[in-house]
Design an enzyme around this catalytic site. Structure first.
Site, PDB file in Angstrom:
ATOM      1  N   CYS A 150      40.716  51.617  43.269  1.00 47.73           N
ATOM      2  CA  CYS A 150      40.698  50.389  44.059  1.00 47.73           C
ATOM      3  C   CYS A 150      41.759  50.415  45.156  1.00 47.73           C
ATOM      4  O   CYS A 150      41.589  51.100  46.160  1.00 47.73           O
ATOM      5  CB  CYS A 150      40.832  49.182  43.131  1.00 47.73           C
ATOM      6  SG  CYS A 150      40.259  47.636  43.882  1.00 47.73           S
TER       7      CYS A 150
ATOM      8  N   HIS B  26      36.183  49.867  39.511  1.00 45.44           N
ATOM      9  CA  HIS B  26      37.010  49.830  38.306  1.00 45.44           C
ATOM     10  C   HIS B  26      36.321  50.517  37.129  1.00 45.44           C
ATOM     11  O   HIS B  26      35.552  49.894  36.400  1.00 45.44           O
ATOM     12  CB  HIS B  26      37.318  48.378  37.937  1.00 45.44           C
ATOM     13  CG  HIS B  26      38.257  47.699  38.877  1.00 45.44           C
ATOM     14  ND1 HIS B  26      39.562  47.397  38.548  1.00 45.44           N
ATOM     15  CD2 HIS B  26      38.082  47.286  40.151  1.00 45.44           C
ATOM     16  CE1 HIS B  26      40.147  46.821  39.584  1.00 45.44           C
ATOM     17  NE2 HIS B  26      39.274  46.730  40.563  1.00 45.44           N
TER      18      HIS B  26
ATOM     19  N   GLU C  60      37.579  51.272  34.399  1.00 47.25           N
ATOM     20  CA  GLU C  60      38.133  50.807  33.116  1.00 47.25           C
ATOM     21  C   GLU C  60      37.545  49.481  32.685  1.00 47.25           C
ATOM     22  O   GLU C  60      38.032  48.865  31.738  1.00 47.25           O
ATOM     23  CB  GLU C  60      39.660  50.684  33.227  1.00 47.25           C
ATOM     24  CG  GLU C  60      40.180  49.396  33.844  1.00 47.25           C
ATOM     25  CD  GLU C  60      39.824  49.214  35.308  1.00 47.25           C
ATOM     26  OE1 GLU C  60      39.852  48.073  35.784  1.00 47.25           O
ATOM     27  OE2 GLU C  60      39.500  50.204  35.989  1.00 47.25           O
TER      28      GLU C  60
END
Length: 395
Positions: free
Chosen positions: A274, A364, A366
């Site tokens: 990001c 993202h 995660e």
């Protein structure tokens, strides 16, 4: 500015005022008071606890496009950081009673306890369409039984700082380094210093799940403040360096860019997510720009151009890297290419160096809650570190 109170105000009147003069009237949700920020919308139908506690949303007022929010309440396991970071929260139809076995309190109660001013009962579809047409803009939410007139509220909104030019990473990052230990095969933490791989992670607004995803792969993660220097990074003898997500305008992030260039000079494996992707773009000599209304949600289609695979991914970014999609670029660190692209609008979603061990993605991997299509990127980072280590041993 009136300080928010922690008194629940479900029946108090509330007004949302955009900087272009559009007004929406509803009811208070969470704390009662006033707040300001950049109005953005999130298209996720779930995972609101992740959204609220994601430091990348610092100084933003988040509009949820899903109409029904709060039905699973708030638990103590899913926060991505130590607090809620959004400046304000906008929902259409809040759940009256949470229903989930892990819930400890309602979303309304959590917002109020943390002083987050919100508004409910407005037409979020109309607001979202307005933001798509006009672009993200400054906004204010005002609630209570004695509200200013619309002219006064609009004037206050227009005095609020803009997101362009905002340098916010240091405001949300850790002030002191800390270590997330690697996890063994049984899921238990390994003693510090015994992990197979060590990563120095620059916290620009890191989410708690990110070092955990690396720890799951046997990596010991040393999380460092946004102000960390290259000397601080290499003091932990890292096998790889990670640059996290975070809020603000990447054009202001001169210090992280300088640190990343030193990492690239040394040839240490590097991974960015990001904000970290935008930092890599700047380090390679590309520009960045502000998107009209950004990408925020857990249902964004991205193509990995190295494999052709399309992934459903989680996004939270209002800025993007300006890099050519149709060719390999020459940079001070060798050849670079756009590795991932958003299929909705062809925005750059990843970069990869071809002559050095460095790559990044704009989204993202995660995500929690969210899709797991991109979890392989942590495996790719691990493989990159292993490869460099083996080459070093051969040399």
């Amino acid at each position: 500015m009136t300080q928010p109170t922690s008194t629940r105000g479900a029946k108090a009147p509330a007004v949302l005022v955009l900087e272009d003069g559009r007004v929406f009237r509803g009811r208070a949700y969470g704390a009662v008071g006033e707040t300001f920020g950049e109005a953005v919308f999130n298209t996720g139908m779930t995972g609101y606890q992740e959204t609220l506690t994601d430091p990348s949303y610092h100084r933003q007022v988040v509009v949820m496009t899903a109409p029904h929010i709060g039905n699973t309440g708030v638990n103590d396991e899913d926060p991505e950081s130590r607090r809620i970071w959004v400046s304000g929260y906008v929902v259409r139809d809040p759940a009256r009673v949470p229903s989930n076995w892990r819930a400890r309190r309602s979303l309304d109660e959590e917002l109020a306890a943390q002083g987050v001013v919100g508004i409910s009962g407005i037409d979020t579809r109309a607001l979202t369409r307005h933001l798509r047409e006009r672009g993200a803009m400054r906004v204010g939410i005002f609630s209570g039984n004695a509200l200013p007139d619309e002219g006064t509220m609009l004037a206050e909104v227009r005095q609020a700082p803009e997101m362009a030019g905002a340098d916010l990473a240091a405001e949300v990052a850790t002030k002191e380094p800390y270590v997330v230990p690697a996890l063994g095969p049984d899921g238990a933490p390994l003693p510090l210093g015994t992990a197979r791989l060590t990563v120095a992670a620059i916290d620009l607004g890191i989410k708690g799940m990110t070092p955990y995803r690396m720890a799951e792969r046997g990596i010991e993660v040393h999380v460092l403040p946004a102000t960390a220097t290259a000397d601080d990074v290499y003091a932990v003898a890292p096998d790889g360096v990670f640059f996290s997500n975070g809020p603000g305008d990447p054009a202001t992030a001169d210090h992280p860019v300088a640190v990343m260039r030193e990492v690239l000079d040394r040839g240490t494996p590097l991974f960015g997510i990001c904000f970290g992707n935008q930092i890599l773009g700047r380090a390679l000599g590309f520009g960045t720009y502000k998107l009209k209304y950004g990408h925020r949600g857990i249902n964004q289609p991205v193509q990995d151009r190295t494999t052709g695979k399309v992934e459903v991914t989680a996004h939270n970014h209002g800025f993007a890297v300006d890099a050519p999609l149709d060719r390999i670029s020459d940079t001070p660190y060798g050849r670079a290419e756009v590795s991932h692209v958003c299929l909705n609008d062809q925005v750059v979603e990843g970069l990869r160096l071809l002559d050095r061990p460095a790559f990044s993605v704009q989204y993202h991997p995660e995500a929690a809650a969210g899709p797991h299509d991109a979890a392989y990127l942590f495996d790719r980072f691990t493989s990159l570190m292993d490869t460099v280590l083996m080459e070093g041993q051969r040399a």
